[in-house]
Design a protein around this motif. Structure first.
Motif, PDB file in Angstrom:
ATOM      1  N   ASN A  25       0.927  -1.090   0.028  1.00 11.89           N
ATOM      2  CA  ASN A  25       0.235   0.082   0.170  1.00 11.89           C
ATOM      3  C   ASN A  25       0.742   1.738   0.280  1.00 11.89           C
ATOM      4  O   ASN A  25       0.906   2.413  -0.990  1.00 11.89           O
ATOM      5  CB  ASN A  25      -0.757  -0.576   1.552  1.00 11.89           C
ATOM      6  CG  ASN A  25      -2.338  -0.942   1.511  1.00 11.89           C
ATOM      7  OD1 ASN A  25      -2.315  -1.430   0.226  1.00 11.89           O
ATOM      8  ND2 ASN A  25      -2.467  -1.564   1.737  1.00 11.89           N
ATOM      9  N   LEU A  26       1.851   1.340   0.832  1.00 10.39           N
ATOM     10  CA  LEU A  26       2.889   2.542   0.624  1.00 10.39           C
ATOM     11  C   LEU A  26       3.190   2.675  -0.900  1.00 10.39           C
ATOM     12  O   LEU A  26       3.670   3.562  -1.503  1.00 10.39           O
ATOM     13  CB  LEU A  26       4.152   2.011   2.015  1.00 10.39           C
ATOM     14  CG  LEU A  26       3.300   2.010   2.995  1.00 10.39           C
ATOM     15  CD1 LEU A  26       4.623   2.149   3.933  1.00 10.39           C
ATOM     16  CD2 LEU A  26       2.958   3.879   3.858  1.00 10.39           C
ATOM     17  N   ALA A  27       3.887   1.921  -1.422  1.00  6.26           N
ATOM     18  CA  ALA A  27       4.471   2.168  -2.421  1.00  6.26           C
ATOM     19  C   ALA A  27       3.116   2.206  -3.695  1.00  6.26           C
ATOM     20  O   ALA A  27       4.013   2.726  -4.864  1.00  6.26           O
ATOM     21  CB  ALA A  27       4.542   0.526  -3.055  1.00  6.26           C
ATOM     22  N   LEU A  28       2.078   2.247  -3.276  1.00  2.42           N
ATOM     23  CA  LEU A  28       1.395   3.025  -4.277  1.00  2.42           C
ATOM     24  C   LEU A  28       1.186   4.899  -4.189  1.00  2.42           C
ATOM     25  O   LEU A  28       0.843   5.454  -5.432  1.00  2.42           O
ATOM     26  CB  LEU A  28      -0.566   2.941  -3.404  1.00  2.42           C
ATOM     27  CG  LEU A  28      -1.030   1.101  -4.002  1.00  2.42           C
ATOM     28  CD1 LEU A  28      -2.707   1.308  -3.358  1.00  2.42           C
ATOM     29  CD2 LEU A  28      -0.734   0.622  -5.203  1.00  2.42           C
ATOM     30  N   VAL A  29       2.237   5.020  -3.965  1.00  2.00           N
ATOM     31  CA  VAL A  29       2.271   6.607  -3.046  1.00  2.00           C
ATOM     32  C   VAL A  29       3.607   6.929  -3.676  1.00  2.00           C
ATOM     33  O   VAL A  29       3.665   8.271  -3.743  1.00  2.00           O
ATOM     34  CB  VAL A  29       1.665   6.494  -2.115  1.00  2.00           C
ATOM     35  CG1 VAL A  29      -0.218   7.382  -2.146  1.00  2.00           C
ATOM     36  CG2 VAL A  29       2.472   6.740  -0.867  1.00  2.00           C
ATOM     37  N   THR A  30       4.957   5.875  -4.111  1.00  2.18           N
ATOM     38  CA  THR A  30       5.379   6.201  -4.150  1.00  2.18           C
ATOM     39  C   THR A  30       6.748   6.940  -3.521  1.00  2.18           C
ATOM     40  O   THR A  30       7.162   8.083  -3.894  1.00  2.18           O
ATOM     41  CB  THR A  30       5.508   6.666  -6.026  1.00  2.18           C
ATOM     42  OG1 THR A  30       4.594   7.459  -5.743  1.00  2.18           O
ATOM     43  CG2 THR A  30       4.805   5.405  -6.796  1.00  2.18           C
ATOM     44  N   PRO A  31       6.683   6.815  -2.531  1.00  6.47           N
ATOM     45  CA  PRO A  31       7.137   7.260  -1.814  1.00  6.47           C
ATOM     46  C   PRO A  31       9.027   7.738  -2.228  1.00  6.47           C
ATOM     47  O   PRO A  31       9.664   9.145  -1.682  1.00  6.47           O
ATOM     48  CB  PRO A  31       7.711   7.318  -0.092  1.00  6.47           C
ATOM     49  CG  PRO A  31       7.263   6.224  -0.135  1.00  6.47           C
ATOM     50  CD  PRO A  31       6.811   5.797  -1.822  1.00  6.47           C
ATOM     51  N   ARG A  32       9.786   6.827  -2.616  1.00  7.20           N
ATOM     52  CA  ARG A  32      10.817   6.986  -2.804  1.00  7.20           C
ATOM     53  C   ARG A  32      11.116   7.946  -3.991  1.00  7.20           C
ATOM     54  O   ARG A  32      12.040   9.191  -4.162  1.00  7.20           O
ATOM     55  CB  ARG A  32      11.187   5.647  -3.959  1.00  7.20           C
ATOM     56  CG  ARG A  32      12.779   5.855  -3.633  1.00  7.20           C
ATOM     57  CD  ARG A  32      13.211   4.476  -4.973  1.00  7.20           C
ATOM     58  NE  ARG A  32      12.869   3.172  -4.210  1.00  7.20           N
ATOM     59  CZ  ARG A  32      13.590   2.789  -3.380  1.00  7.20           C
ATOM     60  NH1 ARG A  32      14.669   3.171  -2.886  1.00  7.20           N
ATOM     61  NH2 ARG A  32      13.180   1.742  -2.578  1.00  7.20           N
ATOM     62  N   ALA A  33       9.598   8.544  -4.889  1.00  8.96           N
ATOM     63  CA  ALA A  33       9.793   9.776  -5.411  1.00  8.96           C
ATOM     64  C   ALA A  33       9.830  10.761  -5.343  1.00  8.96           C
ATOM     65  O   ALA A  33       9.725  12.055  -5.975  1.00  8.96           O
ATOM     66  CB  ALA A  33       9.823   9.598  -7.238  1.00  8.96           C
ATOM     67  N   ALA A  34       9.183  11.149  -3.629  1.00  9.14           N
ATOM     68  CA  ALA A  34       8.891  11.670  -3.422  1.00  9.14           C
ATOM     69  C   ALA A  34       9.267  12.953  -2.266  1.00  9.14           C
ATOM     70  O   ALA A  34      10.978  12.683  -2.941  1.00  9.14           O
ATOM     71  CB  ALA A  34       7.199  11.737  -2.017  1.00  9.14           C
ATOM     72  N   SER A  35       9.052  14.445  -2.245  1.00 10.52           N
ATOM     73  CA  SER A  35      10.159  15.549  -1.986  1.00 10.52           C
ATOM     74  C   SER A  35      10.196  15.213  -0.430  1.00 10.52           C
ATOM     75  O   SER A  35      10.812  15.608  -0.393  1.00 10.52           O
ATOM     76  CB  SER A  35       8.801  16.340  -2.727  1.00 10.52           C
ATOM     77  OG  SER A  35       8.180  16.916  -2.263  1.00 10.52           O
ATOM     78  N   SER A  36       8.354  14.896  -0.085  1.00 14.85           N
ATOM     79  CA  SER A  36       9.189  15.231   1.829  1.00 14.85           C
ATOM     80  C   SER A  36       7.742  14.259   1.852  1.00 14.85           C
ATOM     81  O   SER A  36       7.160  13.848   0.698  1.00 14.85           O
ATOM     82  CB  SER A  36       8.710  16.239   2.224  1.00 14.85           C
ATOM     83  OG  SER A  36       7.919  16.907   1.969  1.00 14.85           O
ATOM     84  N   VAL A  37       7.699  13.403   3.071  1.00 20.94           N
ATOM     85  CA  VAL A  37       6.722  12.354   3.554  1.00 20.94           C
ATOM     86  C   VAL A  37       6.186  12.451   5.124  1.00 20.94           C
ATOM     87  O   VAL A  37       6.937  12.827   5.776  1.00 20.94           O
ATOM     88  CB  VAL A  37       7.428  10.956   3.040  1.00 20.94           C
ATOM     89  CG1 VAL A  37       6.425   9.589   4.696  1.00 20.94           C
ATOM     90  CG2 VAL A  37       7.568  10.537   2.212  1.00 20.94           C
ATOM     91  N   LEU A  38       5.299  12.931   5.108  1.00 20.92           N
ATOM     92  CA  LEU A  38       4.905  13.353   6.165  1.00 20.92           C
ATOM     93  C   LEU A  38       3.986  11.928   7.151  1.00 20.92           C
ATOM     94  O   LEU A  38       2.880  11.247   6.768  1.00 20.92           O
ATOM     95  CB  LEU A  38       3.642  14.375   6.212  1.00 20.92           C
ATOM     96  CG  LEU A  38       4.784  15.552   6.247  1.00 20.92           C
ATOM     97  CD1 LEU A  38       5.173  15.858   4.747  1.00 20.92           C
ATOM     98  CD2 LEU A  38       4.289  17.066   6.728  1.00 20.92           C
ATOM     99  N   VAL A  39       4.592  11.275   8.492  1.00 19.55           N
ATOM    100  CA  VAL A  39       3.370  10.640   9.008  1.00 19.55           C
ATOM    101  C   VAL A  39       2.831  11.345  10.372  1.00 19.55           C
ATOM    102  O   VAL A  39       3.025  11.580  10.709  1.00 19.55           O
ATOM    103  CB  VAL A  39       4.212   9.524   9.389  1.00 19.55           C
ATOM    104  CG1 VAL A  39       3.103   8.522   9.797  1.00 19.55           C
ATOM    105  CG2 VAL A  39       5.084   8.825   8.567  1.00 19.55           C
ATOM    106  N   LEU A  40       1.177  11.120   9.738  1.00 16.20           N
ATOM    107  CA  LEU A  40       0.186  12.199  11.092  1.00 16.20           C
ATOM    108  C   LEU A  40      -0.208  10.557  11.742  1.00 16.20           C
ATOM    109  O   LEU A  40      -1.019   9.235  11.662  1.00 16.20           O
ATOM    110  CB  LEU A  40      -0.642  12.689  10.600  1.00 16.20           C
ATOM    111  CG  LEU A  40      -0.324  13.989   9.493  1.00 16.20           C
ATOM    112  CD1 LEU A  40      -1.699  13.881   8.438  1.00 16.20           C
ATOM    113  CD2 LEU A  40       0.509  15.273   9.575  1.00 16.20           C
ATOM    114  N   PRO A  41      -0.277  11.415  13.469  1.00 17.58           N
ATOM    115  CA  PRO A  41      -0.890  10.425  14.257  1.00 17.58           C
ATOM    116  C   PRO A  41      -2.758  10.206  14.144  1.00 17.58           C
ATOM    117  O   PRO A  41      -3.040  11.569  13.986  1.00 17.58           O
ATOM    118  CB  PRO A  41      -0.414  10.436  15.569  1.00 17.58           C
ATOM    119  CG  PRO A  41      -0.346  12.169  15.657  1.00 17.58           C
ATOM    120  CD  PRO A  41       0.149  12.269  14.025  1.00 17.58           C
TER     121      PRO A  41
END
Length: 664
Positions: free
Chosen positions: A170-186
């Protein structure tokens, strides 16, 4: 059955109409057999059965071929329609891969997502941007809620995907490797911090050990900080939400308006923190540039500190600090465009400096209404900041099952802060009347946690504020109140007095996460600014720097603040003639040449170092609110520090603002 009825319906329409067409055609055959043959050809062409004539066997084979062709075409159409329908349904479920580059990825869903997404859009300055949101929710609901929050005309492309955050696929769906930043919200669930750790582990599995985008995550409980840091790795920055909210409550309690200043500094719509290089002309000074001299070298920059080559910031250092050759300036400005140095010393009028005034450091009395999971952190922050002999009275609702007495009266609490607890009906006006509210220096109202009981958590807070405002109007006296809300939309509903303020839970953390995601090099600066000790943002009365009624430039205020070891970056003007009470205007990074008459109720925004606690050298950094420091240490999460309290010369705002201590 449906096919049979469809065949009969078609024949019932096609055959009679074809016969009517043939019989009304002047050129049709005269014989009956000829006309019947014409009816057959017309009907066959209409039904795409072919039109051969001749032997009955030949006509039967033609009908068979036509039926087979019709079935094949119908089957093909059905397959195509079904495939398109399944694909569209998959897109609606949010199960397709995001094919984007340099986009922002937001993982999780809570009230913070609206602030985070809005600030990420504002950080692009109106440019086209893509934000991918992954949460275990319906895609249509997420898109509708975010679009309503941002507005239909925003220049952002929202890409929502649905699925479990702890699944690698599921995380691979948003292609985090090519993103400029990743934010994880609780989330608001009881195990939200554990879920954040699992998400960080899954994200680590997707990104691998290679260099990837900066990861910014938030946790509520400080006990989860070590695990979250390990899971995030070197690219991660962890922010503790509850500790940040508790310290913001204490800062707002010691002086109204600090929350407004911090919101303005952390959002992207006004002045923000920037890093700029020291101009070469200033580096060529024979004795080297000194920090105090740089405060008056820029027209629109508010210089507040230095960032060394090791990445360690020094906010509001002593004025005689020598600027190193590789140091960069930490400034507050409306944009990061380099500015040419301007000598603003000509705007300074030393005759307009205010005379030094002694500061009152007596004990204070604080009333705390309500209890939640952040209350113990608030008590700890108060204990570290108030002068010895201070008193904290806690009143909780009778239906609250939390062991408040054991949490509030922890060991060492009576050394500096005496805590007493009792229960009462907070929604009953008589209970508030019996508390002698005006004997307290400040009143703090806490709301219930989002998971405690039915209804909205802010309902009780709004009702309590309404009753406090009514008592304030009846008594004709100013009552300083600081309230905690969970939903930023309820800020406009809160009935506040002239000395009251509202802190939205999680809002400051959301702004902080967006700033770090957009400017990762400023993470260490925010780490010191919001630490338990060290430099922090303060609102000081303007008469500390220039006499009331005196006309002076802002450069004069900056110079006067420099003599006090502070960095002045703006001011908060009060219009006491407004019809609905004092009206405030906040201006950050004004021009040094700007001249105005400084009134009694005006306040100056400064960045100043708090005094160090017992056994702690000045400038020692803490990890609170949980952000990783570049130097890699992990100091203690709390400490004691005697506070200072500003004199209160403006009764409308500062009569009871007694807690002006040292929390970051």
């Amino acid at each position: 059955m449906l096919v049979s009825w469809l065949v009969l319906s078609c024949l019932a329409v096609v055959v009679p109409v074809s016969a009517l067409v043939v019989w009304t055609d002047p050129g049709s055959p005269r014989s009956l057999s000829g006309r019947l043959s014409a009816v057959w050809r017309t009907s066959a062409e209409t039904l795409r059965l072919g039109a051969p004539t001749g032997a009955p066997m030949r006509m039967a084979l033609s009908v068979l071929l036509g039926i087979v062709a019709l079935l094949c075409v119908s089957t093909l159409v059905g397959v195509i329609t079904t495939g398109l329908g399944e694909r569209l349904a998959e897109l609606r479920r949010g199960r397709s891969m995001v094919l984007e580059q340099e986009h922002a990825v937001v993982l999780g869903w809570s009230e913070q997502v609206f602030t985070v997404v809005g600030e990420l859009v504002a950080a692009r300055g109106g440019a086209r941007c893509v934000i991918a949101v992954l949460a275990d929710r319906d895609v249509a609901e997420m898109e509708e809620a975010l679009t309503a929050s941002l507005g239909r005309g925003s220049a952002v492309r929202l890409v929502c995907r649905s699925g479990s955050l702890t699944t690698v696929d599921n995380l691979a769906l948003v292609t985090p490797r090519a993103a400029s930043s990743v934010l994880v919200l609780p989330s608001e669930a009881p195990d939200a911090d554990s879920e954040v750790v699992r998400v960080l582990l899954a994200l680590r599995a997707v990104l691998g050990d290679e260099t990837g985008p900066p990861v910014v995550a938030a946790v509520r409980d400080r006990r989860q900080l070590p695990a979250a840091r390990l899971a995030a790795g070197g690219r991660g920055t962890i922010v503790e939400t509850d500790a940040t909210a508790a310290r913001l409550l204490v800062q707002s309690a010691r002086r109204t308006g600090v929350g407004e200043v911090l919101r303005d500094l952390l959002d992207f719509s006004g002045a923000e923190f920037h890093l700029v290089d020291v101009p070469p002309a200033l580096r060529e000074e024979p004795a080297g540039s000194r920090f105090g001299d740089l405060l008056l070298c820029f027209e629109r920059y508010g210089v507040v500190g230095l960032l060394g080559p090791d990445g360690r910031p020094r906010l509001s250092p002593p004025p005689d600090t020598v600027v190193g050759t590789e140091d960069r300036l930490i400034v507050i400005a409306h944009d990061g465009v380099p500015q040419a140095p301007v000598d603003c010393r000509a705007y300074v009028d030393p005759a307009a400096f205010a005379a030094p005034q002694p500061e009152h450091t007596g004990p204070v009395r604080v009333l705390l209404l309500g209890w939640n999971r952040r209350a113990p952190l608030l008590v700890e922050a108060l204990r570290d900041s108030v002068p010895p002999g201070s008193v904290l009275d806690v009143v909780v609702d009778e239906t609250q099952p939390v062991p408040v007495q054991d949490q509030a009266c922890s060991p060492g609490a009576t050394a500096r802060l005496t805590v007493s607890c009792r229960s009462g009906e907070l929604l009953h006006p008589e209970s508030l009347k019996n508390l002698d509210l005006f004997a307290y220096d400040t009143v703090i109202v806490l709301g219930a946690d989002a998971v405690d009981g039915p209804g909205h958590p802010d309902d009780r807070v709004l009702v309590t504020l309404l009753m406090l405002r009514e008592l304030e109007l009846r008594a004709g006296r100013t009552l300083p109140v600081v309230a905690e809300l969970g939903d930023h939309r309820n800020r406009a509903l809160a009935p506040l007095g002239p000395a009251s303020d509202v802190v939205v839970r999680g809002e400051l953390t959301s702004l902080l996460m967006a700033q770090i995601a957009h400017n990762p090099h400023l993470a260490a600066v925010f780490g010191e600014l919001f630490a338990a000790h060290g430099a922090s943002v303060h609102l000081r009365p303007a008469h500390h720097y220039t006499p009331p009624g005196c006309e002076a430039s802002f450069a004069t205020v900056v110079a006067a603040a420099r003599d006090r070891g502070e960095c002045a970056v703006g001011y908060r003007r009060t219009d006491s003639e407004a019809g609905t009470g004092p009206r405030h205007e906040l201006r950050l990074s004004p021009a040094k040449a700007e001249r105005r008459v400084w009134n009694e109720g005006d306040e100056v925004v400064v960045v100043a170092n708090d005094s160090a606690g017992p056994g702690r050298p000045p400038g020692t950094l803490d990890a609170v609110p949980g952000m990783r420091h570049d130097r890699g240490d992990d100091p203690a999460l709390s400490g004691g520090s005697p506070g200072r309290q500003s004199p209160h010369d403006c009764p409308a705002q500062d009569r009871t603002r007694g807690v002006d201590g040292t929390t970051g």
